[in-house]
Write an enzyme that holds these catalytic residues in place. Structure first.
Site, mmCIF file in Angstrom:
data_model
loop_
_atom_site.group_PDB
_atom_site.id
_atom_site.type_symbol
_atom_site.label_atom_id
_atom_site.label_comp_id
_atom_site.label_asym_id
_atom_site.label_seq_id
_atom_site.Cartn_x
_atom_site.Cartn_y
_atom_site.Cartn_z
ATOM 1 C CG ASN A 8 -12.811 -0.689 6.149
ATOM 2 O OD1 ASN A 8 -12.328 0.357 5.712
ATOM 3 N ND2 ASN A 8 -13.509 -1.505 5.394
ATOM 4 C CE1 TYR A 67 -3.968 -2.104 0.399
ATOM 5 C CE2 TYR A 67 -2.683 -3.242 2.080
ATOM 6 C CZ TYR A 67 -3.780 -3.187 1.247
ATOM 7 O OH TYR A 67 -4.682 -4.212 1.253
ATOM 8 C CG ASP A 123 -7.687 8.802 2.107
ATOM 9 O OD1 ASP A 123 -8.615 8.503 1.347
ATOM 10 O OD2 ASP A 123 -7.406 8.121 3.116
ATOM 11 C CE1 TYR A 171 -4.337 -4.500 5.248
ATOM 12 C CE2 TYR A 171 -4.795 -6.085 7.007
ATOM 13 C CZ TYR A 171 -4.055 -5.698 5.892
ATOM 14 O OH TYR A 171 -3.047 -6.493 5.438
ATOM 15 C CG HIS A 226 -7.265 4.206 1.181
ATOM 16 N ND1 HIS A 226 -7.983 5.370 1.389
ATOM 17 C CD2 HIS A 226 -8.048 3.214 1.676
ATOM 18 C CE1 HIS A 226 -9.135 5.090 1.962
ATOM 19 N NE2 HIS A 226 -9.198 3.786 2.164
ATOM 20 C CG ASN A 254 -15.593 2.408 4.988
ATOM 21 O OD1 ASN A 254 -16.711 2.857 5.216
ATOM 22 N ND2 ASN A 254 -15.332 1.676 3.924
#
Length: 246
Positions: free
Chosen positions: A116, A57, A141, A114, A62, A162
């Site tokens: 969420n 990532y 973001d 993560y 993100h 989220n």
């Protein structure tokens, strides 16, 4: 005669439980009595950058949330570098570092859940260090802002994010915590949102983000030292129009 004494910050690091000891600043005056004293105890800030752990990532949209913020992980890295904070402890499902901006204690955090599930780390850290809601800075973001444009607000909703939704859930639905949003722009055309968020930045976009991180770190310093002052209002105004051509 006015004199001042400063007791420097002391941070005890233990493997399981790092402990804050707040700095104290004392001012004494001989105008009334040499025995008169008053002190200011600085409330620590919890600055959280939302992101996704893992190398796959790194550099994606993100993960451009740098805390407390950040807007994300990258903003936390910039703050840690500038303030000399070592990010070397895992606590409450987050990578954390303890330090200070001048006299004010700060706790930098990058949740290792993560996106969420970011609230699992934030709620636990805020409770452990007894950080008031007004001193929890979330950095993340924001697609509603153009790429590289920042916005610093004292409160807000969850929008479609989220990570912020998870954090609000961990704080009993309360929304009155500061947030620094880092603009990443909107998906072009009919591009899938998930694909857009995991896409690498173009060289120009990357340059805009790097500049925003530097600007954002200065805004965080202003917020920690002075609160939502005129300096923050000017910062938001400059950010809003920084890519507008006259």
């Amino acid at each position: 005669m006015i004199c001042s004494t400063f007791t420097p910050s002391i941070y005890h690091f233990h493997a399981e439980r790092p402990v804050f000891q707040k700095p104290r600043f004392r001012v004494c005056s001989s105008t009334s009595s040499e025995n008169d004293r008053f002190k200011i105890e600085y409330t620590p800030w919890l600055i959280v950058g939302l992101g996704n752990p893992g190398n796959k990532y790194h550099g994606t949209r993100h993960n451009v949330i740098l805390s407390c913020f950040q807007v994300g992980f990258e903003m936390i890295d910039v703050l840690a570098r500038k303030q000399g904070v070592l990010m070397n402890t895992i606590q409450s499902k987050a990578l954390i570092g303890i330090g200070a901006i001048e006299e004010v204690p700060i706790l930098l955090a990058k949740p290792q859940t993560y996106m969420n599930f970011s609230g699992e780390a934030v709620g636990s850290l805020a409770s452990h260090y007894r950080v008031p809601l007004r001193h929890i800075l979330m950095i993340y973001d924001e697609m509603a802002l153009p790429n590289g444009v920042l916005r610093l607000q004292p409160k807000g909703g969850q929008g479609y994010h989220n990570g912020v939704k998870s954090v609000m859930g961990s704080l009993d639905g309360r929304r009155n915590f500061p947030r620094l949003s880092i603009g990443i722009g909107k998906p072009p055309g009919n591009m899938d949102m998930k694909a857009f968020l995991l896409q690498k930045f173009s060289p120009l976009e990357r340059k805009q983000i790097d500049e925003a991180l530097e600007q954002g770190s200065e805004a965080v310093k202003t917020l920690v030292l002075s609160g939502f002052s005129q300096g923050i209002s000017r910062f938001n105004l400059v950010q809003k129009y920084k890519f507008h051509k006259v």
